[in-house]
Design an enzyme around this catalytic site. Structure first.
Site, PDB file in Angstrom:
ATOM      1  N   PHE A 146       3.165   8.443  -3.790  1.00  0.00           N
ATOM      2  CA  PHE A 146       1.796   7.937  -3.642  1.00  0.00           C
ATOM      3  C   PHE A 146       1.789   6.946  -2.488  1.00  0.00           C
ATOM      4  O   PHE A 146       2.359   5.861  -2.568  1.00  0.00           O
ATOM      5  CB  PHE A 146       1.276   7.258  -4.902  1.00  0.00           C
ATOM      6  CG  PHE A 146      -0.147   6.784  -4.733  1.00  0.00           C
ATOM      7  CD1 PHE A 146      -1.191   7.700  -4.800  1.00  0.00           C
ATOM      8  CD2 PHE A 146      -0.436   5.465  -4.467  1.00  0.00           C
ATOM      9  CE1 PHE A 146      -2.509   7.283  -4.610  1.00  0.00           C
ATOM     10  CE2 PHE A 146      -1.748   5.039  -4.286  1.00  0.00           C
ATOM     11  CZ  PHE A 146      -2.782   5.950  -4.346  1.00  0.00           C
ATOM     12  N   ASP A 231       8.092   2.364   2.099  1.00  0.00           N
ATOM     13  CA  ASP A 231       6.765   1.961   1.648  1.00  0.00           C
ATOM     14  C   ASP A 231       6.942   1.029   0.448  1.00  0.00           C
ATOM     15  O   ASP A 231       7.159   1.473  -0.672  1.00  0.00           O
ATOM     16  CB  ASP A 231       5.931   3.184   1.264  1.00  0.00           C
ATOM     17  CG  ASP A 231       4.512   2.823   0.829  1.00  0.00           C
ATOM     18  OD1 ASP A 231       4.249   1.629   0.595  1.00  0.00           O
ATOM     19  OD2 ASP A 231       3.674   3.738   0.702  1.00  0.00           O
ATOM     20  N   LYS A 260      -0.680  -6.175  -0.332  1.00  0.00           N
ATOM     21  CA  LYS A 260      -1.182  -6.903  -1.478  1.00  0.00           C
ATOM     22  C   LYS A 260      -0.841  -8.382  -1.437  1.00  0.00           C
ATOM     23  O   LYS A 260      -1.250  -9.068  -0.524  1.00  0.00           O
ATOM     24  CB  LYS A 260      -0.737  -6.239  -2.763  1.00  0.00           C
ATOM     25  CG  LYS A 260      -1.220  -4.788  -2.785  1.00  0.00           C
ATOM     26  CD  LYS A 260      -1.600  -4.312  -4.134  1.00  0.00           C
ATOM     27  CE  LYS A 260      -2.229  -2.948  -4.016  1.00  0.00           C
ATOM     28  NZ  LYS A 260      -2.242  -2.206  -5.215  1.00  0.00           N
TER      29      LYS A 260
END
Length: 263
Positions: A146, A231, A260
């Site tokens: 993802f 990632d 984030k």
């Protein structure tokens, strides 16, 4: 319809369902104020926020130091475009360098945009530096990955719910099993420019690769002149006990995607 200061949970839900696109299906709790770890709905019920906006507010809601910094900056200057320099961006770059050990940084607006930028950078490196024929660059990814939901990123997803209805897909990607170093080695061709991997998969469940996989992958990439891209949007910034998950195996990626909770 009641006046705005008397709207209740069901009123807000009705408005959102009527006028908003149904791309998410949130819990039917309408939050209003929040402080620290606590959030409150429009009726005043209190909830412990264990989601922290997918970890983007690990520091808590309305943290006084962060709130003060935002207000101080807004009073000083609201925004400078990249057409100008400012006195904050260089300091951020230096802090990121000192924190991560990475040589250079490029801020993005979202994790998906960061992955897209890494894909573009890897392809351009492949053409301009490695000498891959134009239009032939390949990037290897892992099944059950993802990395976001843009058209290019869903093109190399193995989850059909993210691909359904969005074709034609962007070519140039190979999918191998997660944690399989031999499959990575076999998938590499002279046109391979990068291997993009989550050190720990998140969307597929919390999937940890076999011990030694990241180290093997980094060695395979180095031996074949292939960029190793980690990632770390879900696994980085201390969430695994080290600053980045790849540090558990003592490797150093060519590119690190972080997101984030940078505050």
């Amino acid at each position: 319809m009641p006046v705005m200061d008397r709207l209740q949970t069901h009123d807000f839900i009705e408005l959102e369902d009527r006028y908003g696109d149904h791309n998410y299906h949130p819990l039917n709790v309408v939050l209003e104020p929040a402080e620290g770890v606590w959030v409150y709905d429009v009726e005043g019920n209190r909830y412990l926020d264990c989601l922290a906006s997918y970890s983007a507010v690990n520091q808590g809601h309305c943290h006084p130091k962060i709130l003060k910094a935002m207000i101080d900056q807004a009073r000083k200057v609201t925004l400078t475009s990249r057409a100008f320099r400012n006195d904050q961006l260089p300091l951020l770059y230096q802090q990121l360098h000192d924190l991560t050990g990475c040589e250079m940084a490029l801020p993005m607006n979202s994790g998906a945009e960061a992955v897209e930028t890494a894909v573009k950078a890897a392809r351009k490196w492949g053409y301009k530096v490695k000498g891959i024929p134009d239009g032939k660059a390949e990037i290897i990814v892992c099944a059950n990955n993802f990395h976001g939901r843009t058209v290019t990123i869903v093109s190399f997803s193995s989850d059909e719910q993210y691909r359904d209805g969005f074709g034609p897909y962007t070519p140039g990607f190979k999918i191998i099993p997660f944690g399989d170093a031999a499959a990575l080695r076999d998938a590499i061709t002279p046109n391979t420019c990068a291997f993009l991997v989550e050190p720990i998969q998140g969307e597929a469940g919390i999937v940890i690769p076999p011990a030694g996989f990241l180290k093997q992958a980094a060695e395979i990439c180095r031996a074949n002149n292939v960029l190793f891209i980690a990632d770390e949007i879900q696994s980085g910034l201390g969430r695994t006990g080290k600053l980045f998950a790849y540090m558990h195996e003592g490797v150093k990626p060519d590119m690190v995607i972080v997101g984030k909770a940078l505050s």
